[in-house]
Structure formats: C-alpha cells, structure tokens
Design a protein around this motif. Structure first.
Motif, PDB file in Angstrom:
ATOM      1  N   ALA A  82       1.056  -0.990   0.505  1.00 41.82           N
ATOM      2  CA  ALA A  82      -0.241  -0.045   0.066  1.00 41.82           C
ATOM      3  C   ALA A  82       0.492   1.207   0.238  1.00 41.82           C
ATOM      4  CB  ALA A  82      -0.945  -0.272   1.241  1.00 41.82           C
ATOM      5  N   VAL A  83       1.644   1.171   0.834  1.00 44.32           N
ATOM      6  CA  VAL A  83       3.184   2.217   0.811  1.00 44.32           C
ATOM      7  C   VAL A  83       3.663   2.925  -1.189  1.00 44.32           C
ATOM      8  CG1 VAL A  83       5.373   3.154   1.593  1.00 44.32           C
ATOM      9  CG2 VAL A  83       3.003   1.967   3.127  1.00 44.32           C
ATOM     10  N   GLY A  84       4.022   1.138  -1.343  1.00 41.58           N
ATOM     11  CA  GLY A  84       4.899   1.050  -2.478  1.00 41.58           C
ATOM     12  C   GLY A  84       3.800   1.838  -3.592  1.00 41.58           C
ATOM     13  N   GLN A  85       3.014   1.942  -3.916  1.00 44.94           N
ATOM     14  CA  GLN A  85       2.283   1.675  -5.095  1.00 44.94           C
ATOM     15  C   GLN A  85       2.224   3.467  -5.554  1.00 44.94           C
ATOM     16  OE1 GLN A  85       0.387  -0.667  -7.549  1.00 44.94           O
ATOM     17  NE2 GLN A  85       1.770  -1.574  -6.160  1.00 44.94           N
ATOM     18  N   PRO A  86       1.852   4.384  -4.398  1.00 49.20           N
ATOM     19  CA  PRO A  86       1.944   5.703  -4.972  1.00 49.20           C
ATOM     20  C   PRO A  86       3.353   6.132  -5.370  1.00 49.20           C
ATOM     21  CG  PRO A  86       1.291   5.648  -2.522  1.00 49.20           C
ATOM     22  CD  PRO A  86       1.094   4.358  -3.249  1.00 49.20           C
ATOM     23  N   LEU A  87       3.923   5.710  -4.585  1.00 41.70           N
ATOM     24  CA  LEU A  87       5.290   5.931  -4.811  1.00 41.70           C
ATOM     25  C   LEU A  87       6.113   5.535  -5.840  1.00 41.70           C
ATOM     26  CD1 LEU A  87       6.999   5.694  -0.760  1.00 41.70           C
ATOM     27  CD2 LEU A  87       6.090   7.659  -2.123  1.00 41.70           C
ATOM     28  N   LEU A  88       5.566   4.498  -6.273  1.00 38.47           N
ATOM     29  CA  LEU A  88       5.921   4.109  -8.158  1.00 38.47           C
ATOM     30  C   LEU A  88       5.246   4.602  -8.866  1.00 38.47           C
ATOM     31  CD1 LEU A  88       6.992   0.473  -7.252  1.00 38.47           C
ATOM     32  CD2 LEU A  88       8.672   2.451  -6.820  1.00 38.47           C
ATOM     33  N   GLY A  89       4.704   4.707  -8.874  1.00 44.05           N
ATOM     34  CA  GLY A  89       3.365   5.564  -9.306  1.00 44.05           C
ATOM     35  C   GLY A  89       4.137   7.060  -9.665  1.00 44.05           C
ATOM     36  N   ALA A 133      10.376  -5.233   1.256  1.00 44.31           N
ATOM     37  CA  ALA A 133      10.884  -5.232  -0.421  1.00 44.31           C
ATOM     38  C   ALA A 133       9.733  -6.093  -0.704  1.00 44.31           C
ATOM     39  CB  ALA A 133      12.241  -5.770   0.001  1.00 44.31           C
ATOM     40  N   ALA A 134       9.325  -7.427  -1.598  1.00 46.29           N
ATOM     41  CA  ALA A 134       8.471  -7.781  -1.752  1.00 46.29           C
ATOM     42  C   ALA A 134       7.176  -6.372  -2.005  1.00 46.29           C
ATOM     43  CB  ALA A 134       8.203  -8.595  -1.479  1.00 46.29           C
ATOM     44  N   GLY A 135       6.116  -6.160  -1.154  1.00 48.29           N
ATOM     45  CA  GLY A 135       5.472  -5.266  -1.130  1.00 48.29           C
ATOM     46  C   GLY A 135       5.636  -3.439  -1.638  1.00 48.29           C
ATOM     47  N   VAL A 136       6.675  -3.240  -1.443  1.00 49.19           N
ATOM     48  CA  VAL A 136       6.722  -1.783  -1.629  1.00 49.19           C
ATOM     49  C   VAL A 136       7.834  -2.191  -3.335  1.00 49.19           C
ATOM     50  CG1 VAL A 136       8.443  -0.028  -2.021  1.00 49.19           C
ATOM     51  CG2 VAL A 136       7.797  -1.418   0.711  1.00 49.19           C
ATOM     52  N   PHE A 137       8.044  -3.237  -4.039  1.00 53.68           N
ATOM     53  CA  PHE A 137       8.566  -3.170  -5.667  1.00 53.68           C
ATOM     54  C   PHE A 137       7.851  -3.990  -5.868  1.00 53.68           C
ATOM     55  CE2 PHE A 137      12.483  -2.215  -2.737  1.00 53.68           C
ATOM     56  CZ  PHE A 137      12.991  -0.964  -3.803  1.00 53.68           C
ATOM     57  N   THR A 138       6.113  -3.727  -5.776  1.00 52.27           N
ATOM     58  CA  THR A 138       4.885  -4.167  -6.419  1.00 52.27           C
ATOM     59  C   THR A 138       4.936  -3.152  -7.458  1.00 52.27           C
ATOM     60  OG1 THR A 138       4.109  -5.682  -5.038  1.00 52.27           O
ATOM     61  CG2 THR A 138       2.735  -5.754  -6.787  1.00 52.27           C
ATOM     62  N   PRO A 139       4.964  -4.593  -8.738  1.00 53.64           N
ATOM     63  CA  PRO A 139       4.887  -3.578  -9.893  1.00 53.64           C
ATOM     64  C   PRO A 139       3.658  -2.437  -9.911  1.00 53.64           C
ATOM     65  CG  PRO A 139       6.051  -5.810 -10.532  1.00 53.64           C
ATOM     66  CD  PRO A 139       5.877  -5.940  -8.927  1.00 53.64           C
ATOM     67  N   PRO A 140       3.674  -1.315 -10.232  1.00 58.17           N
ATOM     68  CA  PRO A 140       2.602  -0.965  -9.985  1.00 58.17           C
ATOM     69  C   PRO A 140       1.172  -0.618 -11.266  1.00 58.17           C
ATOM     70  CG  PRO A 140       3.802   0.955 -10.160  1.00 58.17           C
ATOM     71  CD  PRO A 140       5.008  -0.267  -9.978  1.00 58.17           C
ATOM     72  N   LEU A 141       0.917  -1.718 -11.797  1.00 55.96           N
ATOM     73  CA  LEU A 141       0.781  -2.219 -12.737  1.00 55.96           C
ATOM     74  C   LEU A 141      -1.273  -1.345 -13.185  1.00 55.96           C
ATOM     75  CD1 LEU A 141       1.358  -5.599 -13.702  1.00 55.96           C
ATOM     76  CD2 LEU A 141       2.000  -4.004 -14.931  1.00 55.96           C
ATOM     77  N   GLU A 142      -1.333  -2.014 -11.895  1.00 54.54           N
ATOM     78  CA  GLU A 142      -3.211  -1.150 -11.696  1.00 54.54           C
ATOM     79  C   GLU A 142      -2.775   0.533 -11.972  1.00 54.54           C
ATOM     80  OE1 GLU A 142      -6.153  -2.612  -8.745  1.00 54.54           O
ATOM     81  OE2 GLU A 142      -4.605  -3.296  -8.050  1.00 54.54           O
ATOM     82  N   PRO A 143      -2.477   1.004 -11.112  1.00 56.51           N
ATOM     83  CA  PRO A 143      -2.634   2.616 -11.867  1.00 56.51           C
ATOM     84  C   PRO A 143      -1.923   2.673 -12.811  1.00 56.51           C
ATOM     85  CG  PRO A 143      -1.101   2.209  -9.895  1.00 56.51           C
ATOM     86  CD  PRO A 143      -1.994   0.563  -9.751  1.00 56.51           C
ATOM     87  N   ALA A 144      -1.139   1.714 -13.655  1.00 57.61           N
ATOM     88  CA  ALA A 144      -0.129   2.021 -14.453  1.00 57.61           C
ATOM     89  C   ALA A 144      -1.213   1.706 -16.259  1.00 57.61           C
ATOM     90  CB  ALA A 144       1.407   1.178 -14.809  1.00 57.61           C
ATOM     91  N   LEU A 145      -2.028   0.896 -15.724  1.00 55.80           N
ATOM     92  CA  LEU A 145      -3.050   0.746 -16.523  1.00 55.80           C
ATOM     93  C   LEU A 145      -4.231   2.070 -16.625  1.00 55.80           C
ATOM     94  CD1 LEU A 145      -4.592  -1.116 -18.996  1.00 55.80           C
ATOM     95  CD2 LEU A 145      -5.667  -2.771 -17.171  1.00 55.80           C
ATOM     96  N   VAL A 182      -5.254   2.810  -4.754  1.00 52.22           N
ATOM     97  CA  VAL A 182      -5.338   0.931  -4.662  1.00 52.22           C
ATOM     98  C   VAL A 182      -5.007   1.796  -3.481  1.00 52.22           C
ATOM     99  CG1 VAL A 182      -3.722  -0.796  -5.761  1.00 52.22           C
ATOM    100  CG2 VAL A 182      -4.658   1.484  -7.207  1.00 52.22           C
ATOM    101  N   SER A 183      -3.896   1.811  -3.102  1.00 52.99           N
ATOM    102  CA  SER A 183      -3.079   1.711  -1.265  1.00 52.99           C
ATOM    103  C   SER A 183      -4.896   2.164  -0.740  1.00 52.99           C
ATOM    104  CB  SER A 183      -2.523   2.839  -1.544  1.00 52.99           C
ATOM    105  OG  SER A 183      -0.970   2.491  -1.954  1.00 52.99           O
ATOM    106  N   ALA A 184      -5.396   3.641  -0.514  1.00 51.81           N
ATOM    107  CA  ALA A 184      -6.786   3.481  -0.029  1.00 51.81           C
ATOM    108  C   ALA A 184      -7.593   2.257  -0.331  1.00 51.81           C
ATOM    109  CB  ALA A 184      -7.442   4.480  -0.431  1.00 51.81           C
ATOM    110  N   MET A 185      -7.740   1.716  -1.160  1.00 53.58           N
ATOM    111  CA  MET A 185      -8.496   0.658  -0.750  1.00 53.58           C
ATOM    112  C   MET A 185      -8.181  -0.457  -0.679  1.00 53.58           C
ATOM    113  SD  MET A 185     -11.808  -0.866  -2.617  1.00 53.58           S
ATOM    114  CE  MET A 185     -12.303  -2.337  -2.755  1.00 53.58           C
ATOM    115  N   THR A 186      -6.340  -1.194  -0.554  1.00 53.75           N
ATOM    116  CA  THR A 186      -5.958  -2.316  -0.216  1.00 53.75           C
ATOM    117  C   THR A 186      -5.753  -1.227   1.746  1.00 53.75           C
ATOM    118  OG1 THR A 186      -4.456  -2.195  -1.623  1.00 53.75           O
ATOM    119  CG2 THR A 186      -3.851  -3.069   0.368  1.00 53.75           C
ATOM    120  N   LEU A 187      -5.777  -0.690   2.047  1.00 57.26           N
ATOM    121  CA  LEU A 187      -6.035   0.188   3.706  1.00 57.26           C
ATOM    122  C   LEU A 187      -7.324  -0.247   4.261  1.00 57.26           C
ATOM    123  CD1 LEU A 187      -3.759   2.610   3.498  1.00 57.26           C
ATOM    124  CD2 LEU A 187      -2.787   0.853   4.470  1.00 57.26           C
TER     125      LEU A 187
END
Length: 411
Positions: A64-71, A114-126, A349-354
């Motif tokens: 949840a932390v990683g998605q907006p950062l990678l976005g 680390a696996a969570g933070v670096f999850t490829p943000p494919l949802e927001p990317a698409l 995406v992070s808000a939904m996850t949280l």
C-alpha cells in the motif's frame, strides 16, 4: 438494421486493450497469491500463525505504501523503466523471503516489506493508459468497469494457483512461482507500444505543475481516496464474516462458497455496467454507488437465513463493487493533473488496500474477543462506515480546484 453497439465490446476490440489488460492481470496475480502462499510456507516451517499474520501484514502494508511512490516515479520516468526494475526487485525479494524464512525470520520480514514496496504498479499504470486507449464517454466508463471486474478474476484464480503451485513446486517454490508471475506480467506489459509511448512522453502527460507536489494534496483527490478506503472496509470484513459464519453453522466450506459467489456477483455487476454504462457523471454517482454498495452488504446481517440464501446474499453484496470502482477510476482521471495520473491512481489503490486490511483486522478482533455472534454487528458497522464515508464524495465537496491544470479532455 444495424446491430446494437456495446461499449465493453468496443473496448475489447480496440487495439492494445486486450493485451494490456491480460498482461496487467498476470502481473497482479502475486497480490492475490502472496497472502495464502506466505501463510502456507510459514505453516510448513515453524507453524507459527502469529508470525504468519505478521509477515503477511508487513507485505500488504508495504504494498500500500509502494504503489503511490512507484506511481510518482512512473509519472517522472515513464512506465518501462519503473515497471521493469520494480518487477525484478520484487521477484528477488520474494526469492529471498522464501529462502530465508526458516533460518533468518527477521530478514524474511524485511524482504516481505521489500516485495510489497516494489510490487509493480500495474493497476495504476493501466488506469493511466485507459484515457489514451479508448474514447471518452461510454467507452471509457466501460473500460474502467471492465478493469474493476477483471480484478475479481485475480482473486478467484490466485488462490487456486497457490494450491496448484504448492502441489507442484512445494511451499518454497510456490512463493518463487508467485514472484515470477509478477515479473513476467510486468515485462510483458511494457513490451507493448502504448507503455513505451507513454514513457517517451514522461508518463501520462507533460511535466508536473510546479505548485503540486503530489495529487493526494488536491482536496478532491484526497476525498476520493477516503471514499475508496470506505468501500474497502466491508470487502475486508467479508472474509471474517464468511469464516465466522462457517464456524457458527458448522458448515465446512461455507466461507469459500461465500467468497466465490461474492466474486461472481462482482463479475455480474461489471458485465452489466460494461454493456450499459451508468449515464451520469462520476461526480454525481460516487456517493450513490457507495451507499448502494453499503446497502448491498446489509442482508449479510440476517444471520438466521438458510445457508443457500446466505450464500446468495453474499453474491448480492458483490454486485456494486465494480460499478463503484469504475466511478472512482473515472473521477480520478478527471481530477488529477495528467502528468500525475499514475500516482493518483496509486493512492486510490492503496486506499482500497488499507480499507480491506482495516475491515479484516477490526472484524477479526471483534470475533476473536466476542465470538461469532457478533457477525451481524460487524456487517452493520462496516456498512454504516461505508455509507458515511461516501458522503465525502458529494458533488459540492469534490469540485475540481480552479488553480490546478486538469486535463479537461478527460472530463
């Protein structure tokens, strides 16, 4: 006589959309596999359920932390580089977690993060690409609904793949299998011409507006994120509701049936709005959809229903999720500056996850403290919270700030 045109069919016929949706779903599978895969791996080693819960929670929260950062990085650097590198790093972290969980559990927890933070943000990317791929109006609405409905397929297929992966590769190999699917999906996604073109133009639009550090600082975007958190709460609580109902009825397998039928209901909801998109604007529909979603969960409070009827109402509770999420995605595409659209989608995406995590955590704590008799109160509480948080998305409170450069063509 001309045959009727269905927006969802038009979307699927559009060049690139089918491939991008399929590879995105492939790359998102670890999110639906990892929790069960981690728990099963811990059970095969130490058998410590408390530790299994800890490491799984670390993975989910880190994601949840990683998605907006990678976005945010995608909006600056483009999709190709960020999705490829994050896919590799996430896979390596999954590998390290699997190999170190028994001898070095502390390191395994860090690697889960680390696996969570670096999850490829494919949802927001698409979702940042949909406005590039399809025409505004009914087609864009159908695309977002299709995306939300397809997400349900992941949560049906993911657990089944985990079972198969454990049978074929063992608990350690299954975690590597999950990480590999994420990497393959991310790499396949960026091989398409559209992500490469988006990367050439630095994400979804031009450079960031100098006065906006992050789209979450836009009040209207923040309100949509709060709204999205609210709709995640009953979704997360449903897992505990189903499990507690199974225990209360002494009906083995009831939880699995309830969750599967709930996902089936969501697919039905996605199909209906894909064929006939909702006619009004997201600004007007968000609150209505949120309240209807909350109401759809209320029949689950009728715990005395016959088992077959209780399973059926689990399906009813899933109907409004894809239409509601479709409105969220479309509204975010309207509110966010074009050059920050991927990050904005990452925040929701992070808000939904949280929200899902909070619903699961609180519902689990209530049942653990007071027993399965609390199921009705959990449902009522979750639905009430969703309805209340839906009010923050009322049109008068979600107006687009006039001092920010919004991509007007997306409205």
């Amino acid at each position: 006589m001309t045959s009727p045109s269905y927006p969802v069919v038009d979307v699927l016929r559009t060049r690139h959309t089918g491939y991008l949706l399929a590879t995105s779903l492939l790359g998102r599978l670890p999110g639906a596999m990892a929790a069960l895969a981690i728990v099963q791996l811990v059970r095969s080693t130490s058998g410590d359920f408390a530790f299994a819960g800890l490491i799984t929670a670390v993975y989910v929260i880190a994601g949840a932390v990683g998605q907006p950062l990678l976005g945010r990085l995608i909006d600056r650097l483009g999709q190709v580089a960020v999705l490829t590198v994050s896919g590799i790093l996430s896979f390596l972290a999954f590998t390290g977690m699997a190999l170190t969980l028994e001898p070095l559990p502390g390191l395994a927890v860090a690697l889960a993060a680390a696996a969570g933070v670096f999850t490829p943000p494919l949802e927001p990317a698409l979702r940042a690409l949909w406005p590039r791929l399809v025409a505004p109006g009914p087609q864009l609405k159908a695309a977002f609904s299709l995306d939300a409905g397809a997400q349900e397929i992941i949560f049906i297929v993911g657990p089944l793949l985990t079972v198969v992966g454990i049978a074929v590769f063992g608990p350690v190999g299954n975690l590597l299998f999950a990480g590999a699917l994420g990497l393959v999906g991310a790499v396949a996604f960026v091989l398409d011409a559209v992500p490469r073109a988006a990367s050439t133009s630095r994400g979804s639009g031009g450079p960031r507006h100098p006065g906006v550090r992050s789209p979450i600082l836009i009040p209207a975007v923040a309100r949509v994120a709060v709204f999205t958190f609210g709709i995640g709460v009953p979704v997360g609580a449903l897992t505990i509701v189903a499990t507690a109902s199974e225990a209360a009825r002494s009906n083995e397998g009831l939880a699995g049936w309830m969750l599967a039928v709930n996902a089936l209901g969501a697919l039905v909801g996605a199909t209906v709005v894909g064929i006939r998109p909702l006619g009004s604007t997201p600004a007007r529909l968000l609150t209505v959809c949120g309240v209807l979603l909350a109401v759809g969960y209320l029949p689950l409070a009728a715990t005395a229903l016959p088992t077959w009827a209780y399973i059926a109402v689990a399906g009813i509770s899933g109907l409004m999720l894809p239409p509601t999420l479709g409105q969220v995605f479309e509204r975010i595409s309207q509110l966010s500056p074009a050059a920050a659209l991927t990050e904005a989608n990452g925040w929701v995406v992070s808000a939904m996850t949280l929200g899902v995590g909070a619903g699961t955590l609180v519902a689990g704590a209530v049942v653990g403290a007071a027993g399965t008799s609390m199921v009705a109160w959990i449902v009522l509480g979750a639905s009430t919270l969703t309805a209340l948080l839906s009010l923050v998305a009322l049109p008068g409170r979600a107006a687009v700030p006039t001092d920010l450069p919004v991509n007007i063509a997306r409205q």
